[in-house]
Scaffold this motif. Structure first.
Motif, PDB file in Angstrom:
ATOM      1  N   LEU A   3       0.839  -1.190   0.000  1.00 10.24           N
ATOM      2  CA  LEU A   3       0.000   0.000   0.000  1.00 10.24           C
ATOM      3  C   LEU A   3       0.876   1.243   0.000  1.00 10.24           C
ATOM      4  O   LEU A   3       1.922   1.278   0.649  1.00 10.24           O
ATOM      5  CB  LEU A   3      -0.889   0.018   1.239  1.00 10.24           C
ATOM      6  N   ALA A   4       0.434   2.256  -0.706  1.00 10.73           N
ATOM      7  CA  ALA A   4       1.115   3.548  -0.682  1.00 10.73           C
ATOM      8  C   ALA A   4       0.438   4.413   0.373  1.00 10.73           C
ATOM      9  O   ALA A   4      -0.662   4.928   0.148  1.00 10.73           O
ATOM     10  CB  ALA A   4       1.047   4.207  -2.054  1.00 10.73           C
ATOM     11  N   LEU A   5       1.057   4.521   1.532  1.00 18.02           N
ATOM     12  CA  LEU A   5       0.516   5.347   2.607  1.00 18.02           C
ATOM     13  C   LEU A   5       1.083   6.759   2.505  1.00 18.02           C
ATOM     14  O   LEU A   5       2.293   6.941   2.398  1.00 18.02           O
ATOM     15  CB  LEU A   5       0.866   4.767   3.976  1.00 18.02           C
ATOM     16  N   ALA A   6       0.189   7.734   2.519  1.00 15.32           N
ATOM     17  CA  ALA A   6       0.640   9.122   2.554  1.00 15.32           C
ATOM     18  C   ALA A   6       1.450   9.346   3.827  1.00 15.32           C
ATOM     19  O   ALA A   6       1.194   8.729   4.862  1.00 15.32           O
ATOM     20  CB  ALA A   6      -0.553  10.067   2.516  1.00 15.32           C
ATOM     21  N   ASP A   7       2.430  10.240   3.750  1.00 12.92           N
ATOM     22  CA  ASP A   7       3.298  10.496   4.907  1.00 12.92           C
ATOM     23  C   ASP A   7       2.490  10.865   6.141  1.00 12.92           C
ATOM     24  O   ASP A   7       2.765  10.399   7.257  1.00 12.92           O
ATOM     25  CB  ASP A   7       4.290  11.617   4.581  1.00 12.92           C
ATOM     26  N   GLU A   8       1.491  11.719   5.945  1.00 11.72           N
ATOM     27  CA  GLU A   8       0.650  12.166   7.059  1.00 11.72           C
ATOM     28  C   GLU A   8      -0.053  10.983   7.711  1.00 11.72           C
ATOM     29  O   GLU A   8      -0.161  10.899   8.939  1.00 11.72           O
ATOM     30  CB  GLU A   8      -0.373  13.176   6.531  1.00 11.72           C
ATOM     31  N   VAL A   9      -0.526  10.048   6.895  1.00 12.22           N
ATOM     32  CA  VAL A   9      -1.231   8.869   7.414  1.00 12.22           C
ATOM     33  C   VAL A   9      -0.259   7.937   8.120  1.00 12.22           C
ATOM     34  O   VAL A   9      -0.535   7.436   9.222  1.00 12.22           O
ATOM     35  CB  VAL A   9      -1.955   8.130   6.265  1.00 12.22           C
ATOM     36  N   ARG A  10       0.900   7.709   7.517  1.00  9.90           N
ATOM     37  CA  ARG A  10       1.895   6.817   8.117  1.00  9.90           C
ATOM     38  C   ARG A  10       2.347   7.348   9.486  1.00  9.90           C
ATOM     39  O   ARG A  10       2.443   6.593  10.455  1.00  9.90           O
ATOM     40  CB  ARG A  10       3.106   6.662   7.203  1.00  9.90           C
ATOM     41  N   ASP A  11       2.592   8.647   9.544  1.00  3.86           N
ATOM     42  CA  ASP A  11       3.036   9.234  10.808  1.00  3.86           C
ATOM     43  C   ASP A  11       1.960   9.094  11.880  1.00  3.86           C
ATOM     44  O   ASP A  11       2.263   8.784  13.045  1.00  3.86           O
ATOM     45  CB  ASP A  11       3.378  10.710  10.613  1.00  3.86           C
ATOM     46  N   ALA A  12       0.718   9.330  11.499  1.00  2.00           N
ATOM     47  CA  ALA A  12      -0.374   9.230  12.461  1.00  2.00           C
ATOM     48  C   ALA A  12      -0.502   7.804  12.989  1.00  2.00           C
ATOM     49  O   ALA A  12      -0.661   7.591  14.202  1.00  2.00           O
ATOM     50  CB  ALA A  12      -1.684   9.674  11.815  1.00  2.00           C
ATOM     51  N   MET A  13      -0.409   6.830  12.107  1.00  2.00           N
ATOM     52  CA  MET A  13      -0.563   5.451  12.530  1.00  2.00           C
ATOM     53  C   MET A  13       0.623   4.996  13.383  1.00  2.00           C
ATOM     54  O   MET A  13       0.463   4.236  14.334  1.00  2.00           O
ATOM     55  CB  MET A  13      -0.747   4.552  11.308  1.00  2.00           C
ATOM     56  N   THR A  14       1.799   5.470  13.053  1.00  2.00           N
ATOM     57  CA  THR A  14       2.986   5.129  13.839  1.00  2.00           C
ATOM     58  C   THR A  14       2.861   5.624  15.274  1.00  2.00           C
ATOM     59  O   THR A  14       3.293   4.949  16.219  1.00  2.00           O
ATOM     60  CB  THR A  14       4.247   5.732  13.190  1.00  2.00           C
ATOM     61  N   HIS A  15       2.240   6.790  15.443  1.00  2.00           N
ATOM     62  CA  HIS A  15       2.143   7.398  16.772  1.00  2.00           C
ATOM     63  C   HIS A  15       0.775   7.181  17.424  1.00  2.00           C
ATOM     64  O   HIS A  15       0.470   7.799  18.447  1.00  2.00           O
ATOM     65  CB  HIS A  15       2.444   8.896  16.676  1.00  2.00           C
ATOM     66  N   GLY A  16      -0.040   6.323  16.850  1.00  2.00           N
ATOM     67  CA  GLY A  16      -1.324   6.001  17.453  1.00  2.00           C
ATOM     68  C   GLY A  16      -2.341   7.110  17.398  1.00  2.00           C
ATOM     69  O   GLY A  16      -3.239   7.182  18.254  1.00  2.00           O
ATOM     70  N   LEU A  17      -2.224   7.997  16.413  1.00  2.44           N
ATOM     71  CA  LEU A  17      -3.164   9.099  16.277  1.00  2.44           C
ATOM     72  C   LEU A  17      -4.380   8.663  15.455  1.00  2.44           C
ATOM     73  O   LEU A  17      -4.304   7.720  14.670  1.00  2.44           O
ATOM     74  CB  LEU A  17      -2.475  10.289  15.603  1.00  2.44           C
ATOM     75  N   PRO A  18      -5.511   9.336  15.611  1.00  5.01           N
ATOM     76  CA  PRO A  18      -6.726   8.920  14.895  1.00  5.01           C
ATOM     77  C   PRO A  18      -6.632   9.167  13.393  1.00  5.01           C
ATOM     78  O   PRO A  18      -6.146  10.206  12.953  1.00  5.01           O
ATOM     79  CB  PRO A  18      -7.822   9.784  15.529  1.00  5.01           C
ATOM     80  N   VAL A  19      -7.114   8.189  12.631  1.00  8.91           N
ATOM     81  CA  VAL A  19      -7.135   8.270  11.172  1.00  8.91           C
ATOM     82  C   VAL A  19      -8.532   7.882  10.693  1.00  8.91           C
ATOM     83  O   VAL A  19      -9.135   6.936  11.215  1.00  8.91           O
ATOM     84  CB  VAL A  19      -6.086   7.331  10.539  1.00  8.91           C
ATOM     85  N   VAL A  20      -9.037   8.583   9.696  1.00  8.33           N
ATOM     86  CA  VAL A  20     -10.344   8.277   9.104  1.00  8.33           C
ATOM     87  C   VAL A  20     -10.157   8.027   7.612  1.00  8.33           C
ATOM     88  O   VAL A  20      -9.649   8.886   6.884  1.00  8.33           O
ATOM     89  CB  VAL A  20     -11.347   9.434   9.304  1.00  8.33           C
TER      90      VAL A  20
END
Length: 305
Positions: A3-20
């Motif tokens: 999967l191509a994860l956008a940087d913003e999404v990857r960073d959020a998931m790495t740090h346990g931040l909410p993603v929609v």
């Protein structure tokens, strides 16, 4: 799957931040250009304003993307409408290097594969009218029956057989929860008249139901949260019924069948309501995105409790 994860999404998931995760269909197929791109950017900003990170989903040149740059959003919003890709289409699209906008089933599948629990869409697909003759049912339902995601929607699209769709969700073991309502919404209509078994009133209750799913284990079914469009913004029900009745008659007269039925009915509904159905749908999508962001925020904050 890569999967191509956008940087913003990857960073959020790495740090346990909410993603929609955001369903791109309304951008690619539901709105006229160039308004669709404006709305796409607005919805992403709405997610950010609520404290979450947006991840609009699409397939570009055979590679699934979770989160799009502005130029990538522009790519699916301009020019010829991209192909619609359900989850069944993902493998052929990847193999052939195709591009397209994912439907609910495609978005839910890719979101779950990326580890994103919450996604927002408009109206849920389901059992088509006249099912006893054509046995036409959206792929959304079976995919949701085996995918652990929380789908925030505005209920079942009113063009479909709403009572049959609610029954089908029950048969498939997919929980349908009304958000602030005891009846299932119908996308551009606030109330279909079909009761739901469960009602919640805030994002914390939705997140609690998600935690309970994980605690119970068992089948990886989805949680469908149906939020009605605001009564002031809904399409006038009498106008809706009159236009839809005429559209269904025209559909049969013109011999429209199969996958062509829904686009045909949608086009007639938008045209013959003077665009009012589109504005009601947009109001619903905006509220769904905001609710999904609140749910994702609570979920992320309580994920380890």
């Amino acid at each position: 799957m890569t999967l191509a994860l956008a940087d913003e999404v990857r960073d959020a998931m790495t740090h346990g931040l909410p993603v929609v995760a955001l369903d791109p269909t309304i951008i690619a197929h539901g709105l006229p250009q160039p308004r669709n791109l404006t709305i796409a950017l607005e919805l992403e900003e709405s997610v950010r304003a609520a404290g979450a990170v947006p991840a609009t989903v699409a397939v570009l040149d055979g590679r699934p993307h979770i989160g799009l740059s502005e130029s990538e959003l522009e790519r699916i919003a301009t020019g010829e409408p991209p192909r619609k890709l359900s989850h069944r289409d993902l493998a052929p699209a990847m193999a052939t290097g195709a591009s397209g906008a994912t439907t609910i089933s495609g978005t839910a599948f890719l979101a779950a594969h990326a580890g994103i629990r919450v996604f927002a869409t408009g109206g849920l697909g389901g059992v088509h009218r006249g099912w006893s003759r054509a046995q036409d049912e959206s792929a959304d339902l079976r995919l949701l029956a085996r995918t652990r995601v929380t789908a925030v929607c505005a209920g079942v699209t009113s063009l479909l057989d709403v009572p049959a769709t609610v029954e089908r969700l029950e048969t498939l073991g997919v929980a349908l929860i009304g958000y602030g309502t005891a009846t299932c919404p119908a996308y551009c209509l606030a109330d279909s008249g079909v009761p739901v078994d469960w009602t919640v009133h805030d994002a914390r209750e939705v997140a609690a139901a998600m935690r309970a799913q994980d605690t119970l284990g068992g089948p990886d079914t989805a949680l469908v949260v149906a939020q009605p469009v605001r009564a002031a913004d809904q399409l006038d029900p009498q106008l809706h019924d009159r236009v839809l009745t005429d559209a269904l008659t025209a559909c049969e007269r013109d011999g429209v069948t199969g996958a062509a039925v829904t686009p045909y009915l949608l086009e007639r509904l938008v045209r013959d309501t003077g665009g009012a159905s589109l504005e009601a749908s947009l109001s619903a999508v905006r509220e769904n995105v905001r609710l999904a962001a609140r749910v994702a925020a609570v979920w992320a904050a309580t994920a380890h409790i």
